[in-house]
Write a protein that holds these residues in place. Structure first.
Motif, mmCIF file in Angstrom:
data_model
loop_
_atom_site.group_PDB
_atom_site.id
_atom_site.type_symbol
_atom_site.label_atom_id
_atom_site.label_comp_id
_atom_site.label_asym_id
_atom_site.label_seq_id
_atom_site.Cartn_x
_atom_site.Cartn_y
_atom_site.Cartn_z
ATOM 1 N N GLY A 31 0.772 -1.404 -0.091
ATOM 2 C CA GLY A 31 -0.156 0.040 -0.010
ATOM 3 C C GLY A 31 0.761 1.455 -0.137
ATOM 4 O O GLY A 31 0.410 2.204 -0.021
ATOM 5 N N ASP A 32 2.156 1.270 0.019
ATOM 6 C CA ASP A 32 2.895 2.377 0.032
ATOM 7 C C ASP A 32 3.863 2.381 -1.114
ATOM 8 O O ASP A 32 4.899 1.613 -1.336
ATOM 9 N N THR A 33 3.745 3.203 -2.383
ATOM 10 C CA THR A 33 4.421 3.218 -3.510
ATOM 11 C C THR A 33 4.968 4.385 -3.613
ATOM 12 O O THR A 33 5.381 4.968 -4.681
ATOM 13 N N SER A 34 5.429 5.165 -2.357
ATOM 14 C CA SER A 34 6.005 6.480 -2.561
ATOM 15 C C SER A 34 7.426 6.316 -2.897
ATOM 16 O O SER A 34 7.951 5.316 -2.943
ATOM 17 N N LEU A 35 8.059 7.258 -3.650
ATOM 18 C CA LEU A 35 9.532 7.034 -4.029
ATOM 19 C C LEU A 35 10.259 6.969 -2.962
ATOM 20 O O LEU A 35 11.186 6.182 -3.298
ATOM 21 N N GLY A 36 10.190 7.622 -1.936
ATOM 22 C CA GLY A 36 11.099 7.459 -0.814
ATOM 23 C C GLY A 36 11.006 5.964 0.131
ATOM 24 O O GLY A 36 12.008 5.493 -0.007
ATOM 25 N N CYS A 37 9.748 5.354 -0.087
ATOM 26 C CA CYS A 37 9.704 3.941 0.189
ATOM 27 C C CYS A 37 10.484 2.966 -0.716
ATOM 28 O O CYS A 37 11.266 2.139 -0.134
ATOM 29 N N VAL A 38 10.068 3.128 -1.904
ATOM 30 C CA VAL A 38 10.747 2.250 -2.753
ATOM 31 C C VAL A 38 12.242 2.507 -2.936
ATOM 32 O O VAL A 38 12.935 1.459 -3.008
ATOM 33 N N ALA A 39 12.799 3.704 -3.176
ATOM 34 C CA ALA A 39 14.063 4.005 -2.839
ATOM 35 C C ALA A 39 14.662 3.372 -1.906
ATOM 36 O O ALA A 39 15.815 2.821 -1.734
ATOM 37 N N ASN A 40 14.085 3.705 -0.623
ATOM 38 C CA ASN A 40 14.621 2.936 0.722
ATOM 39 C C ASN A 40 14.813 1.432 0.733
ATOM 40 O O ASN A 40 15.946 0.861 1.230
ATOM 41 N N SER A 41 13.814 0.797 -0.129
ATOM 42 C CA SER A 41 14.080 -0.545 -0.092
ATOM 43 C C SER A 41 15.164 -1.035 -1.202
ATOM 44 O O SER A 41 15.815 -2.252 -1.226
ATOM 45 N N LEU A 42 15.417 -0.046 -1.924
ATOM 46 C CA LEU A 42 16.528 -0.574 -2.822
ATOM 47 C C LEU A 42 18.126 0.157 -2.282
ATOM 48 O O LEU A 42 19.196 0.089 -3.030
ATOM 49 N N SER A 43 17.893 0.625 -1.144
ATOM 50 C CA SER A 43 19.100 1.280 -0.402
ATOM 51 C C SER A 43 19.706 2.611 -1.461
ATOM 52 O O SER A 43 20.830 2.631 -1.437
ATOM 53 N N LEU A 44 18.711 3.323 -1.775
ATOM 54 C CA LEU A 44 18.921 4.540 -2.475
ATOM 55 C C LEU A 44 18.424 5.617 -1.963
ATOM 56 O O LEU A 44 17.141 5.385 -1.128
ATOM 57 N N SER A 45 18.675 6.819 -2.379
ATOM 58 C CA SER A 45 18.181 7.965 -1.716
ATOM 59 C C SER A 45 16.998 8.306 -2.905
ATOM 60 O O SER A 45 17.207 7.792 -4.071
ATOM 61 N N ALA A 46 15.952 9.048 -2.406
ATOM 62 C CA ALA A 46 14.791 9.092 -3.444
ATOM 63 C C ALA A 46 15.361 10.162 -4.552
ATOM 64 O O ALA A 46 15.143 9.888 -5.702
ATOM 65 N N ARG A 47 16.329 10.945 -4.145
ATOM 66 C CA ARG A 47 16.937 11.797 -5.487
ATOM 67 C C ARG A 47 17.433 11.089 -6.399
ATOM 68 O O ARG A 47 17.610 11.195 -7.442
ATOM 69 N N THR A 48 18.508 9.995 -5.594
ATOM 70 C CA THR A 48 19.285 9.259 -6.642
ATOM 71 C C THR A 48 18.712 8.240 -7.529
ATOM 72 O O THR A 48 18.805 8.167 -8.549
ATOM 73 N N LEU A 49 17.373 7.715 -6.953
ATOM 74 C CA LEU A 49 16.601 6.761 -7.748
ATOM 75 C C LEU A 49 15.962 7.697 -8.865
ATOM 76 O O LEU A 49 16.034 6.999 -10.014
ATOM 77 N N GLN A 50 15.339 8.724 -8.575
ATOM 78 C CA GLN A 50 14.775 9.571 -9.490
ATOM 79 C C GLN A 50 15.821 10.066 -10.705
ATOM 80 O O GLN A 50 15.469 9.990 -11.812
ATOM 81 N N ARG A 51 16.904 10.274 -10.262
ATOM 82 C CA ARG A 51 18.152 10.756 -11.207
ATOM 83 C C ARG A 51 18.390 9.625 -12.261
ATOM 84 O O ARG A 51 18.202 9.786 -13.250
ATOM 85 N N ARG A 52 18.650 8.474 -11.570
ATOM 86 C CA ARG A 52 18.982 7.292 -12.380
ATOM 87 C C ARG A 52 17.801 6.876 -13.268
ATOM 88 O O ARG A 52 18.100 6.336 -14.458
ATOM 89 N N LEU A 53 16.550 6.951 -12.840
ATOM 90 C CA LEU A 53 15.450 6.723 -13.810
ATOM 91 C C LEU A 53 15.455 7.637 -14.870
ATOM 92 O O LEU A 53 15.170 7.332 -16.229
ATOM 93 N N ALA A 54 15.559 8.907 -14.508
ATOM 94 C CA ALA A 54 15.632 10.048 -15.462
ATOM 95 C C ALA A 54 16.467 9.800 -16.793
ATOM 96 O O ALA A 54 16.367 9.993 -17.748
#
Length: 352
Positions: A249-272
């Motif tokens: 039930g929690d698909t927030s960027l921060g939650c998913v990034a944390n599960s991948l041991s990444l910061s939200a900003r880093t995950l967003q940048r790598r996807l971009a």
């Protein structure tokens, strides 16, 4: 980004034992430590990072105070009930054929895992390695796979079978006695890998009495499909993480990034950098899960909407319509009509 992945099925006996000894609160605490939503336990073939599986076995051993929890949790494991992989392996005509099937299909079920079959003289060593076996606590999770190997062999040789010896790459210490008691065999430590050793003459033992199972072809096709679920790159890892969090039930960027041991900003940048927008990726995973549920279940539309993370059925219906150009109900109706037509047309089925 590289990571190994296993399946929720590897955690089911673990979960049962934790509930038995520490209650539901104990289970939720252990799962929360690893960011695994409890509802995910209802999906045995869902993909979970190996580091989380290993961590959960380690945590469970600590919570329950059991130094050889992996051996204990998987005692008497029936490989024939271990999903499509178990069905395919245990329908082989002989023990040797079953072990070869297991060797071939294990990487489809669990990335980073390898089964080795080594014939030497009158012995066969059935060894197991995993890319993550240097992680603290791996012994507990590795012992679960050791029990799987044991389950395959005993399925053909009977419950009274015991290995000639057990070879391990563990520093056993006081746990040595636990292994001797579990396998009723001498233990050799300091070896290259975990292995059960048996007599070469037992390899032609025929299959056990047949059980109601799907055909070899159906089971092997399912195993191959499962292999495609195992992520091999960043996009796959993110998609898999989103799938797990949709269930929770929690698909927030921060939650998913944390599960991948990444910061939200880093995950967003790598996807971009790869041309992806996180919000669009979440929508696609929700829609894919919705399509699967519409095709494979008779659940009501409002139940599906809630399951894929929509608080209101109208929001889900609108999102599905924007994505597919049709309503969820019409999509299901069209799919079932086409499937019924194919099932009633042998020529169409044969061509497929």
């Amino acid at each position: 980004m590289t990571a190994g992945y296993g399946r929720v099925r590897d955690l089911l006996m673990l979960a049962e034992l934790i509930v038995e000894h520490a209650g539901d609160d104990g289970l939720e605490h252990v799962l929360d430590q690893r960011g695994i939503p409890k509802p995910l336990l209802d999906e045995p073939d869902a993909v979970v990072p190996m580091r989380d599986i290993i961590g959960l076995y380690r945590d469970a051993a600590i919570v329950l105070g059991h130094r050889s929890f992996g051996l204990h949790s998987a005692k008497g494991l029936d490989m024939a009930e271990y999903g499509a992989m178990g069905e395919f392996v245990m329908s082989a005509p002989t023990l040797l054929a079953a072990l070869k099937r297991f060797q071939k299909t294990l990487p489809c079920y669990e990335s980073g895992s390898h089964l080795y079959l080594k014939l030497a003289g009158d012995e066969l060593s059935v060894g197991y390695e995993n890319d993550f076996q240097d992680m603290p606590g791996f012994r507990q999770a590795g012992d679960m796979t050791l029990r799987l190997i044991e389950g395959v062999i005993r399925g053909y040789l009977g419950d009274d079978w015991a290995p000639k010896r057990l070879e391990t790459n563990y520093a056993l210490g006081p746990s040595r006695q636990d292994y001797e008691d579990a396998f009723c065999a001498p233990i050799l430590s300091g070896e290259d890998r975990i292995a059960l050793v048996l007599d070469r003459g037992q390899l032609d033992n025929p299959a056990p009495p047949p059980r109601p199972m799907r055909s070899d072809e159906v089971a092997s096709t399912e195993v191959r499909r499962m292999a495609k679920d195992l992520p091999t790159d960043l996009l796959g890892a993110v998609s898999s993480a989103v799938d797990r969090q949709v269930v929770g039930g929690d698909t927030s960027l921060g939650c998913v990034a944390n599960s991948l041991s990444l910061s939200a900003r880093t995950l967003q940048r790598r996807l971009a950098e790869r041309g992806f927008v996180y919000r669009d990726l979440v929508l696609e995973r929700r829609m894919q899960r919705a399509r699967q549920m519409l095709q494979d279940s008779a659940l009501k539309i409002d139940t599906i909407a809630e399951t894929v993370g929509y608080s209101a059925t109208s929001h889900f219906t609108r999102a599905f319509g924007n994505s597919h150009g049709t309503s969820p109900s019409e999509y299901r109706r069209t799919y079932l009509t086409a499937r019924t037509a194919d099932e009633g047309n042998p020529d169409a089925t044969e061509k497929a």
